[in-house]
Design a protein around this motif. Structure first.
Motif, PDB file in Angstrom:
ATOM      1  N   GLU A  41      -4.674   8.962   1.623  1.00  0.00           N
ATOM      2  CA  GLU A  41      -3.937   8.210   0.347  1.00  0.00           C
ATOM      3  C   GLU A  41      -2.817   8.630   0.669  1.00  0.00           C
ATOM      4  N   LEU A  42      -1.658   7.702   0.557  1.00  0.00           N
ATOM      5  CA  LEU A  42      -0.340   7.796   0.750  1.00  0.00           C
ATOM      6  C   LEU A  42       0.413   7.327  -0.370  1.00  0.00           C
ATOM      7  N   THR A  43       1.431   7.903  -1.029  1.00  0.00           N
ATOM      8  CA  THR A  43       2.190   7.570  -2.156  1.00  0.00           C
ATOM      9  C   THR A  43       3.345   6.798  -1.523  1.00  0.00           C
ATOM     10  N   PHE A  44       3.874   5.456  -2.085  1.00  0.00           N
ATOM     11  CA  PHE A  44       4.922   5.030  -1.843  1.00  0.00           C
ATOM     12  C   PHE A  44       5.978   4.493  -3.029  1.00  0.00           C
ATOM     13  N   SER A  45       7.045   4.167  -2.888  1.00  0.00           N
ATOM     14  CA  SER A  45       7.927   3.692  -4.065  1.00  0.00           C
ATOM     15  C   SER A  45       7.417   2.313  -4.235  1.00  0.00           C
ATOM     16  N   LYS A  46       7.933   1.733  -5.120  1.00  0.00           N
ATOM     17  CA  LYS A  46       7.797   0.095  -5.584  1.00  0.00           C
ATOM     18  C   LYS A  46       8.514  -0.449  -4.355  1.00  0.00           C
ATOM     19  N   GLN A  47       9.773  -0.485  -4.081  1.00  0.00           N
ATOM     20  CA  GLN A  47      10.433  -0.969  -2.791  1.00  0.00           C
ATOM     21  C   GLN A  47       9.828  -0.866  -1.389  1.00  0.00           C
ATOM     22  N   GLU A  48       9.216   0.351  -1.216  1.00  0.00           N
ATOM     23  CA  GLU A  48       8.467   0.507   0.084  1.00  0.00           C
ATOM     24  C   GLU A  48       7.244  -0.338  -0.166  1.00  0.00           C
ATOM     25  N   LEU A  49       6.620  -0.448  -1.223  1.00  0.00           N
ATOM     26  CA  LEU A  49       5.350  -1.056  -1.480  1.00  0.00           C
ATOM     27  C   LEU A  49       5.655  -2.674  -1.053  1.00  0.00           C
ATOM     28  N   GLY A  50       6.670  -3.012  -1.508  1.00  0.00           N
ATOM     29  CA  GLY A  50       7.216  -4.443  -1.333  1.00  0.00           C
ATOM     30  C   GLY A  50       7.295  -4.882   0.206  1.00  0.00           C
ATOM     31  N   GLY A  70      -3.965  -3.353  14.056  1.00  0.00           N
ATOM     32  CA  GLY A  70      -4.950  -2.174  13.700  1.00  0.00           C
ATOM     33  C   GLY A  70      -4.786  -1.516  12.474  1.00  0.00           C
ATOM     34  N   PHE A  71      -3.924  -1.848  11.686  1.00  0.00           N
ATOM     35  CA  PHE A  71      -3.775  -1.023  10.369  1.00  0.00           C
ATOM     36  C   PHE A  71      -4.646  -1.928   9.637  1.00  0.00           C
ATOM     37  N   ALA A  72      -5.082  -0.796   8.374  1.00  0.00           N
ATOM     38  CA  ALA A  72      -6.034  -1.272   7.448  1.00  0.00           C
ATOM     39  C   ALA A  72      -5.700  -0.692   5.969  1.00  0.00           C
ATOM     40  N   PHE A  73      -5.451  -1.466   4.947  1.00  0.00           N
ATOM     41  CA  PHE A  73      -5.234  -0.712   3.698  1.00  0.00           C
ATOM     42  C   PHE A  73      -5.837  -1.291   2.418  1.00  0.00           C
ATOM     43  N   GLU A  74      -5.979  -0.538   1.550  1.00  0.00           N
ATOM     44  CA  GLU A  74      -6.664  -0.735   0.276  1.00  0.00           C
ATOM     45  C   GLU A  74      -5.480  -0.399  -0.648  1.00  0.00           C
ATOM     46  N   ASN A  75      -5.697  -1.075  -1.883  1.00  0.00           N
ATOM     47  CA  ASN A  75      -4.799  -0.692  -3.024  1.00  0.00           C
ATOM     48  C   ASN A  75      -3.525  -1.011  -3.048  1.00  0.00           C
ATOM     49  N   LEU A  76      -3.008  -1.972  -2.134  1.00  0.00           N
ATOM     50  CA  LEU A  76      -1.538  -2.382  -1.968  1.00  0.00           C
ATOM     51  C   LEU A  76      -0.934  -2.590  -3.171  1.00  0.00           C
ATOM     52  N   GLU A  77      -1.369  -2.956  -4.360  1.00  0.00           N
ATOM     53  CA  GLU A  77      -0.937  -3.453  -5.622  1.00  0.00           C
ATOM     54  C   GLU A  77      -0.699  -1.949  -6.248  1.00  0.00           C
ATOM     55  N   GLU A  78      -0.960  -0.981  -5.923  1.00  0.00           N
ATOM     56  CA  GLU A  78      -0.821   0.325  -6.732  1.00  0.00           C
ATOM     57  C   GLU A  78       0.268   1.225  -5.966  1.00  0.00           C
ATOM     58  N   GLU A  79       0.614   2.509  -6.618  1.00  0.00           N
ATOM     59  CA  GLU A  79       1.852   3.174  -6.022  1.00  0.00           C
ATOM     60  C   GLU A  79       1.087   4.137  -5.005  1.00  0.00           C
TER      61      GLU A  79
END
Length: 618
Positions: free
Chosen positions: A488-497, A510-519
């Motif tokens: 679990e990693l925390t990003f700012s809204k700009q970094e999430l964008g 090769g990257f796989a993500f979940e919950n890209l809509e949250e911080e």
């Protein structure tokens, strides 16, 4: 001779002024937000579509304008902020030139609705290219709503120079950050293409920073405060361990106005001297309050370049204030002369627990028995038995093959077909007959027919990885290593964008993500080359490099992303390479399509001819 000097028409003069004031959609956002702040607004809403090219709308609940003021606001050099030249030395407002609305109206379709608190009905004005199309009375709420549509509709050349919607939105977001950080006492809302990006309530400086850049930023901040006769300094600096390789969160505010000052920036860097590496940049949010008469902001139309009367004193105060803040909160190392270092636990034993001594007893042991392996009262039974020294040579058998010391006793000289002599090191030769060695942990050296090949290991590996990642992004055949426990990693809204923008390309390699809509984002898979312990660092550097590359590079997203990944995952100068890695580097480099240059257009290898070597011995 006929007169040749003529007065320019108003619409032409406005378009020329627009070239200085309005460089891109972000410039319009800045001007409109500052006008809303000057109108004593407590709630400001920003609405953007298609990176500001289609629509930029700012809605506020400020004092509003009367019918006459609404009409005059679009005239050049018409302003309510100043009345005489003397007022320029005592500015407390954001704008004062009276050029912004006139310049914007000259190159866009503008729709204005405004009403003061004392009026029952408001004013509605539509302007297209400096021409007022309609002006009528309308029912509207208190405050002002100004919409700018179809920016640069009458200057197609300027519109063609605009970047993609994502890049323009990033510039708009930067301007929004600068205004929102300077005014935490105002509530801000930011919408892009119908979705809410920021919802910033009224708060204090520290909470405003955390709302914009993520909750993890709050733990990185160190407060600084100093009040002198020259300047009052307040704000926060980021801890040295969170310094970044790119200029990220660096903000100066003078009298609640964002400014750019390389001189003051150098003062901050000087305060961090010895705490961070020379290629890293610290983050800071510093608010300066000075006498308005001691600062000149009327230098550039954007009003971000300023001039202080006494910059040298300001430099010294700022530097010492940051140093004091770092030392006060135990961020900077300090010397304690009363501390006894002999009482410290050695570093190797800090994490080691106490070990109880173990005692083994032989219950059948009889010290009085003749021939026992023990000691008696006489010299023949001293309690110890001497170990036999027979066949001590066996201890050293095979030792010459186990010690990894390279010797040159096996050097042989052979003559090739051309009659020249070449040196072959038998113990270093690979199955392909290629001999390599590493020089100063920076270069890989190998022999070729024409002389000596010297490869820059970092740049060569960058070229190899660049073509590898570029191919995987293109054909989408990257191999992913699934994590047993998602990170679990925390990003700012700009970094999430930015992550959302490049998610498809990251998935391809090769990257796989979940919950890209949250911080908080869950990383469930990574490429084989990314170590699990460095996932967070790689993604942080990737986002920063991608942001910087997209703004300064005209390459495609895949190329910029491949460059960023190759830069962060390649071997570096100082890394020790074994023989297999050296050979793989040589072979993989010359299997690339363009082995001569790195992705950043720097030389990867050079060949020193035999003639040049011979000249050294003349």
């Amino acid at each position: 001779m006929a007169d040749i000097i003529k007065l320019l028409p108003d619409h032409v003069a406005n378009q020329i002024a627009a070239g200085e004031v309005v460089q891109r959609p972000a410039s319009v956002v800045k001007e409109l937000l500052e006008n809303a702040i000057d109108a004593e607004s407590t709630v400001i809403k920003l609405v953007v579509k298609d990176g500001g090219k289609t629509l930029i709308q700012v809605v506020d609940n400020g004092v509003g304008m009367s019918e006459t003021d609404a009409r005059l606001s679009f005239e050049r050099h018409a302003t309510s902020k100043i009345a005489s030249a003397q007022d320029l030395f005592n500015l407390h407002t954001k704008g004062f030139r009276g050029e912004a609305l006139a310049s914007i109206a000259a190159i866009a379709h503008v729709d204005l609705q405004t009403r003061t608190e004392s009026q029952e009905l408001g004013t509605h004005i539509k302007i297209e290219g400096s021409k007022i199309v309609t002006q009528e009375v309308t029912a509207s709420s208190k405050g002002t709503s100004l919409s700018v549509k179809n920016l640069f509709f009458n200057i197609p050349a300027r519109r063609n120079f605009l970047k993609s919607n994502q890049v323009e939105l990033r510039h708009i977001t930067d301007e929004f950050h600068r205004v929102a950080l300077a005014h935490p006492n105002i509530e801000f809302h930011f919408y892009n293409n119908g979705s809410e990006i920021f919802n910033l309530p009224k708060t204090k400086y520290r909470q405003r920073i955390a709302h914009i850049f993520g909750s993890r930023m709050e733990n990185r901040l160190v407060p600084v405060n100093e009040e002198t006769e020259v300047v009052k300094i307040s704000g926060f600096i980021c801890k040295p361990e969170f310094a970044k390789k790119s200029r990220g969160e660096q903000f100066f505010f003078a009298n609640h106005r964002f400014i750019k000052s390389p001189y003051l920036h150098h003062a901050v860097i000087a305060a961090f001297e010895g705490l961070i590496k020379s290629d890293l940049y610290p983050g800071y949010f510093l608010y300066l309050e000075v006498d308005p008469s001691s600062i000149d902001i009327n230098i550039h139309p954007t009003k971000t370049e300023v001039k202080f009367d006494d910059e040298n004193t300001l430099y010294a105060i700022l530097r010492s204030t940051i140093k004091h803040g770092l030392g006060q909160f135990n961020v900077a190392p300090a010397l304690d002369f009363e501390h006894d270092p002999n009482l410290d636990t050695p570093y190797a034993y800090k994490e080691r627990g106490a070990v109880l001594p173990k005692v083994s007893v032989d219950p059948s042991f009889n010290p009085f028995q003749e021939g026992a392996k023990g000691g008696g009262s006489n010299g023949n039974h001293s309690g110890f038995q001497k170990t036999s020294n027979k066949s001590w040579e066996e201890l050293y058998e095979g030792l010459d093959t186990e010690i990894g010391v390279e010797t040159f006793s096996s050097v042989s000289i052979e003559s090739d077909g051309g009659g020249q002599e070449s040196i072959i090191l038998d113990d270093q030769a690979s199955t392909h007959g290629v001999t390599t060695f590493q020089l100063k942990r920076k270069f890989v050296v190998s022999a070729v027919k024409s002389g000596m090949l010297v490869i820059h290991q970092a740049r060569a590996h960058q070229r190899i990885l660049f073509e590898k990642f570029l191919g995987e992004i293109t054909v989408k055949e990257g191999v992913s290593q699934q994590l047993l426990f998602p990170l679990e990693l925390t990003f700012s809204k700009q970094e999430l964008g930015i992550l959302k923008e490049i998610k498809q390309s990251l998935t391809s390699i090769g990257f796989a993500f979940e919950n890209l809509e949250e911080e908080t984002v869950k990383v469930t898979g990574v490429p084989l080359m990314v170590p699990e312990s460095g996932i967070g660092t790689v993604l942080d550097h990737l986002i920063a490099d991608y942001k910087e590359g997209f703004e300064n590079d005209s390459s495609s997203q895949a190329e910029i992303l491949a460059k960023a990944l190759s830069k962060n995952l390649a071997v570096r100068t100082g890394d020790l390479l074994d023989k297999e890695s050296q050979l793989a580097l040589v072979n993989n480099l010359f299997a690339c399509k363009e082995p001569n240059l790195s992705p950043f257009q720097k030389l990867t290898y050079t060949i020193i001819s035999e003639g040049d070597i011979n000249k050294k011995f003349i």
